[in-house]
Every structure is written in structure tokens, then in C-alpha cells.
Motif scaffolding. Structure first.
Motif, short mmCIF file in Angstrom:
data_model
loop_
_atom_site.label_atom_id
_atom_site.label_comp_id
_atom_site.label_asym_id
_atom_site.label_seq_id
_atom_site.Cartn_x
_atom_site.Cartn_y
_atom_site.Cartn_z
N GLN A 1 -8.76 3.62 -15.38
CA GLN A 1 -9.49 2.39 -15.06
C GLN A 1 -10.53 2.69 -13.99
N THR A 2 -11.69 2.04 -14.08
CA THR A 2 -12.68 2.19 -13.01
C THR A 2 -12.16 1.40 -11.80
N VAL A 3 -12.76 1.68 -10.65
CA VAL A 3 -12.35 0.95 -9.44
C VAL A 3 -12.56 -0.55 -9.66
N GLY A 4 -13.65 -0.90 -10.33
CA GLY A 4 -13.92 -2.31 -10.61
C GLY A 4 -12.78 -2.94 -11.40
N GLU A 5 -12.32 -2.21 -12.43
CA GLU A 5 -11.22 -2.75 -13.26
C GLU A 5 -9.93 -2.84 -12.45
N ILE A 6 -9.70 -1.82 -11.60
CA ILE A 6 -8.48 -1.82 -10.77
C ILE A 6 -8.46 -3.04 -9.84
N LEU A 7 -9.62 -3.38 -9.32
CA LEU A 7 -9.65 -4.49 -8.36
C LEU A 7 -9.69 -5.86 -9.04
N THR A 8 -10.25 -5.93 -10.25
CA THR A 8 -10.34 -7.25 -10.89
C THR A 8 -9.07 -7.59 -11.70
N ALA A 9 -8.31 -6.55 -12.12
CA ALA A 9 -7.13 -6.83 -12.96
C ALA A 9 -6.14 -7.80 -12.28
N PRO A 10 -5.78 -7.59 -11.00
CA PRO A 10 -4.83 -8.54 -10.38
C PRO A 10 -5.41 -9.95 -10.30
N ILE B 1 0.89 -1.16 0.00
CA ILE B 1 0.00 0.00 0.00
C ILE B 1 0.93 1.22 0.00
N PHE B 2 0.62 2.20 -0.86
CA PHE B 2 1.54 3.33 -1.03
C PHE B 2 1.01 4.60 -0.36
N GLN B 3 1.94 5.55 -0.20
CA GLN B 3 1.57 6.81 0.44
C GLN B 3 0.55 7.59 -0.39
N ASP B 4 0.80 7.67 -1.70
CA ASP B 4 -0.08 8.47 -2.55
C ASP B 4 -0.93 7.52 -3.38
N PRO B 5 -2.17 7.24 -2.89
CA PRO B 5 -2.96 6.22 -3.58
C PRO B 5 -3.26 6.61 -5.02
N LEU B 6 -3.48 7.93 -5.25
CA LEU B 6 -3.89 8.32 -6.60
C LEU B 6 -2.84 7.98 -7.64
N PRO C 1 -10.76 6.74 -10.05
CA PRO C 1 -10.08 7.14 -8.80
C PRO C 1 -10.20 8.63 -8.48
N ASN C 2 -10.13 9.50 -9.52
CA ASN C 2 -10.13 10.93 -9.20
C ASN C 2 -11.50 11.44 -8.73
N GLN C 3 -12.51 10.56 -8.72
CA GLN C 3 -13.82 10.98 -8.23
C GLN C 3 -13.96 10.77 -6.72
N PHE C 4 -12.86 10.35 -6.08
CA PHE C 4 -12.91 10.05 -4.65
C PHE C 4 -12.04 11.01 -3.85
N SER C 5 -12.33 11.11 -2.55
CA SER C 5 -11.48 11.91 -1.65
C SER C 5 -10.19 11.11 -1.38
N GLY C 6 -9.20 11.78 -0.76
CA GLY C 6 -7.93 11.12 -0.46
C GLY C 6 -8.12 9.88 0.41
N GLY C 7 -8.96 9.99 1.44
CA GLY C 7 -9.21 8.85 2.32
C GLY C 7 -9.86 7.69 1.58
N GLN C 8 -10.82 8.05 0.70
CA GLN C 8 -11.49 6.98 -0.07
C GLN C 8 -10.51 6.34 -1.04
N GLN C 9 -9.64 7.16 -1.64
CA GLN C 9 -8.64 6.58 -2.56
C GLN C 9 -7.74 5.60 -1.81
N GLN C 10 -7.39 5.95 -0.56
CA GLN C 10 -6.54 5.02 0.18
C GLN C 10 -7.32 3.74 0.51
N ARG C 11 -8.63 3.86 0.76
CA ARG C 11 -9.45 2.65 0.98
C ARG C 11 -9.43 1.77 -0.27
N ILE C 12 -9.45 2.42 -1.45
CA ILE C 12 -9.39 1.63 -2.70
C ILE C 12 -8.03 0.94 -2.80
N GLY C 13 -6.97 1.67 -2.43
CA GLY C 13 -5.62 1.08 -2.43
C GLY C 13 -5.56 -0.15 -1.51
#
Ligand SMILES: Nc1ncnc2c1ncn2[C@@H]1O[C@H](COP(=O)(O)OP(=O)(O)OP(=O)(O)O)[C@@H](O)[C@H]1O
Length: 445
Positions: free
Chosen positions: A122-131, A110-115, A166-178
Motif C-alpha cells: 500500500q502507498t503511504v496515502g492508502e495506509i493513512l486513508t484506510a482507517p 505505535i509499534f517497534q518495527d514500523p515496516l 513504506p520500503n522507500q523510506f528510512s527507519g526514522g521516516q517509517q516510524q513517522r508514518i507509523g
């Protein structure tokens, strides 16, 4: 703090790092190598570290201490220069490509700068399903999307968010996605590199609490990197304090906070706000920044900034005066003294500038205590050395000061000793076999 959902393995630690080094060679073209001009940045320089199953180990240190390089080398995003990284007994440093793939699944970052670590298109769905696709998990896109949904819910977001970018989220939400992305592959070890440093304090608390919950629920091990000890205290079972590529102290979290042994740890701790008034200590201000790992100080790397640096046995003054003299010596060595600039500063106040004026100005600007705070012989050495600088004899100045302001801490690297079980420290003050007199008062700190 972890509840250790998975009992620790009987087969040794989950992760065991020994003698790890990561050096970067700069100016590495053919001519530099031919003339020996290539320079080596020793970002990580001989780190030992163990992480048990279900445990959180915090790594703390100022900016530039080598924390990110250590994290990336352990995760094999960078190749180590030397040392071993054993994960469940397997030597990862020897693996590459296909053989490393299963371990890439088990060890997530998990990185410091999630964005910047989330693909912007990529949509959040694509980000999570790609791995999941890369690792052949799930039989269909729908199944993978269901897995992604469960993880996005686990980190406190709404499954409808999977269609957003990703850019549609706040910093905290982006880190939750990370965090959700790190969880999709069901890792056993997460390396979190400053995961809350870029967030507001209230959001930091939410993310830390989320990581704690996830850890106790899933029994994942976490290496948690931060420059802020108050964050580390909240999450870590054990703490390792890093300075200039090395671990200088490690201990169970409570022991480190109750009884820090290394002067660097004490300085970091003194800047942590304490609720209990009786445990508040005066703030120890460290002068300057972490020196360059291109040319680390000799002996104990921390000695030029150390508030407890050991004076020679025959030093007649107090510790603060010694430290001021030592800093004066180091500054004269590393800084090119610009005599014209000194002259310029004196111009307005003095009609005719003599060499003695220049000498006194140099001392006033560079020595952190008034000259008469030094014992007489040391005072004379400072004056003589400053005169030598004014006369253009830098080497003579260096040798005069080296004879007077000498510390055993610059001569020998401290051995790591273990004053109490599990509490390991590399400091001459703590080592009973160290040179000099470690019991000399440490002075006002
Ligand atoms: N690729 C590189 N090439 C040369 N030097 C590097 C490289 N990466 C890091 N360094 C140097 O290694 C040292 C340690 O850097 P690192 O980023 O690991 O420290 P850090 O403790 O994580 O600091 P920060 O919190 O600021 O990221 C620094 O002096 C840095 O300039």
C-alpha cells in the motif's frame, strides 16, 4: 514531558487497569489437559495502572518482562485472562466486535518495527486513508486524502510522499508514518511499544521530540514502553517498572530518578549514563536474564537476582557472601550438573581424578566468590552439598543448601507500600511489616 493541554478529567483517570492478567496456556491439547501437563506462561500477572488525560506513563523493564503483552492486552489486541480495563469508565474487557469499534478508534498503537506494521504493497496515502474509511470519516476519497496530508505534514514528512511505498523510506521516516497512521483517527490514547528501540540514537531523539510536540499540541495520553530508562526520562510524567509480569515500582519520573527504592529499578538506573558526576553510581550488574514466566521464582520474583536480597537474621557473614551462597543453591537446583563434563575439564590437569577433585571443581565453577569468603558453617554446607551432588544425591544437596541459604524474600510476595505519596514499591526492604530484618546492610553493590 507533557504540557497537559487538556486539563485532567474530574471523572477519574482516562485509563484504569486493575488486576490485569494475561496468561498463555502451552501444550494445551486434550491429553495434556487430561494429564495436567498444560503449562501456563504468566506474561502479565496482576497489573494495576492508571493514565490521566494528557499524561505520558512510561513502562520500563528488561526483555521478557511482559511489556508488549501488557500493551497489546490494554489495546485489546489480546483478550485478558483476568482483570479490568476501564477506559473513560467503560469496561473494555467485556466488549467485543462492534461495541469495541469506537474504542479502537480512540486507542491507537505505535509499534517497534514500523515496516512490519505497514502494509508493504500500500502507498503511504492508502495506509493513512484506510482507517478513515473503516471508521466512516470523510465524505470522499479527496477529503480523506486531505486529512492524510495534514497528518503526514504534522509528522515532518512531505505530502508528495503519500504516493510512495513504506520500503522507500528510512527507519526514522517509517516510524513517522507509523505515528501519522496512529494520529489519523484522532486518538485520545496512544500505546507506543518500544517506538524508538530499532532506531539510531540521533533519529531516536528526533522521534521522541516529535512525540513530545504532538502530545503537548494535542493533549493525547501516551503509554510509552521502553527497556531504556534514559528514553523514558525524556518523555514520561510517571514511570512504572515492570518485572516478570508485575509492576514493582511506580513513581513520578523525577522521584523515580532521584530516589529509586526497588533494587531492580536501581540496577536499571545504574546503567543509564549520567551527565552530573555527583549523581553517578557504580554500575550494578544483574546476573542472568529474566526467569521464565512458566515457572516464576517464589515470593518476590526478583529475589534470585536481587543485589539486596535479605539474609536470614542469623547469617554471620556479609551480604555478598550470602548472595553467592543463594545463587549456588539456585544454580544447583535448576541445572543438571554434568559430572562427565566436569571430569573432562579436569582430565588434562589431574592424573587421577578423585571425588574430592570433582567436588572442588564443581564449587569453583558454580560459586561466584572464593569458598573461604563464606563463614565456616556455610562453607561446610557448600562442601557437603557438592559432595552429595557428586554422589548422585541431588535432593540431599538441595535440602542442605535450603537450610543454610534461606531468604525471607523467597517466602512471601512483597506487599506494595507507598513510602511517599504517588511512589509505590513492592519490596520487602521497603515494607516496615516485612519478614526478616530489612535494615541489614545491602553489601557492596
Ligand atoms: N503468545 C505467546 N505464547 C506464549 N508465551 C508468550 C506469548 N507472548 C509472549 N509470551 C511470553 O511472555 C513473556 C513476556 O513477553 P513480552 O513480549 O510481553 O515481554 P517484553 O517485556 O515485551 O519483552 P520484549 O521487549 O523482548 O518484547 C515472555 O516470556 C514471552 O516468551
Amino acid at each position: 514531558m507533557s504540557q497537559t493541554a487538556h486539563p485532567p478529567s474530574d471523572d477519574g483517570p482516562l485509563l484504569e487497569v486493575s488486576g490485569l492478567r494475561k496468561h498463555f496456556v502451552q501444550n494445551d491439547d486434550f491429553l495434556d489437559r487430561l494429564f495436567g501437563d498444560a503449562e501456563t506462561v504468566k506474561a502479565v500477572d496482576g497489573v494495576d495502572l492508571t493514565v490521566d488525560a494528557g499524561e505520558t506513563v512510561g513502562i520500563v523493564g528488561e526483555s521478557g518482562c511482559g511489556k508488549s503483552t501488557l500493551a497489546e492486552t490494554v489495546a485489546r489486541l489480546q483478550n485478558p485472562t483476568d482483570g479490568t480495563i476501564r477506559y473513560k469508565g467503560t469496561a473494555l474487557e467485556e466488549l467485543s466486535g462492534r461495541k469495541m469499534k469506537p474504542y479502537r478508534r480512540e486507542i491507537q498503537m505505535i509499534f517497534q518495527d514500523p515496516l512490519s506494521s505497514l502494509h508493504p504493497r500500500q502507498t503511504v496515502g492508502e495506509i493513512l486513508t484506510a482507517p478513515l474509511e473503516v471508521h466512516g470519516i470523510g465524505d470522499s476519497d479527496e477529503e480523506r486524502l486531505d486529512i492524510a496530508k495534514s497528518h503526514i505534514e504534522r509528522v515532518g514528512l512531505d505530502p508528495s510522499h503519500l504516493d510512495r511505498y513504506p520500503n522507500q523510506f528510512s527507519g526514522g521516516q517509517q516510524q513517522r508514518i507509523g505515528i501519522a497512521r496512529a494520529l489519523t483517527l484522532e486518538p485520545e490514547l496512544i500505546i507506543a511499544d518500544e517506538p524508538v528501540s530499532g532506531l539510531d540514537v540521533s533519529v531516536q531523539a528526533q522521534i521522541l521530540s516529535l512525540l513530545n510536540d504532538i502530545q503537548s499540541e494535542l493533549g493525547i495520553s501516551i503509554v510509552f514502553i521502553a527497556h531504556d530508562l534514559s528514553v523514558i526520562r525524556y518523555v514520561a510524567d510517571r514511570v512504572a517498572v515492570m518485572y516478570l509480569g508485575e509492576i514493582v515500582e511506580r513513581a513520578p519520573t523525577d522521584a523515580l530518578f532521584e530516589d529509586p527504592a526497588h533494587p531492580y529499578t536501581r540496577a536499571l538506573l545504574s546503567s543509564v549514563p549520567r551527565i552530573e558526576p555527583e549523581k553517578r553510581t557504580d554500575r550494578i550488574r544483574l546476573r542472568g536474564t529474566v526467569p521464565s514466566p512458566l515457572d516464576p521464582p517464589s515470593g518476590c520474583h526478583f529475589h534470585p537476582r536481587c543485589p539486596a536480597v535479605i539474609p536470614p537474621d542469623d547469617w554471620p557473614g556479609d551480604q555478598e557472601a550470602f548472595r553467592a551462597g543463594l545463587e549456588f543453591r539456585k544454580q544447583l537446583r535448576v541445572e543438571e550438573i554434568d559430572l562427565d563434563a566436569l571430569r573432562g575439564r579436569l582430565d588434562a590437569s589431574t592424573e587421577r581424578i578423585t571425588d574430592a577433585d570433582l567436588r572442588d571443581e564443581l564449587i569453583a565453577e558454580t560459586l561466584s566468590v572464593p569458598l573461604d569468603r563464606l563463614p565456616v558453617p556455610a562453607r561446610e554446607s557448600v562442601q557437603e552439598a557438592a559432595t552429595a551432588v557428586v554422589d548422585g544425591e541431588a535432593e540431599r544437596a538441595a535440602s542442605l543448601l535450603a537450610d543454610r541459604f534461606y531468604t525471607p524474600c523467597e517466602e512471601r510476595k512483597p506487599e506494595t507500600v507507598e513510602p511517599t505519596p504517588g511512589h509505590r514499591v513492592a519490596c520487602h526492604r521497603v515494607d516496615p511489616d516485612a519478614p526478616g530484618d530489612p535494615n541489614r546492610p545491602e553489601g557492596d553493590r
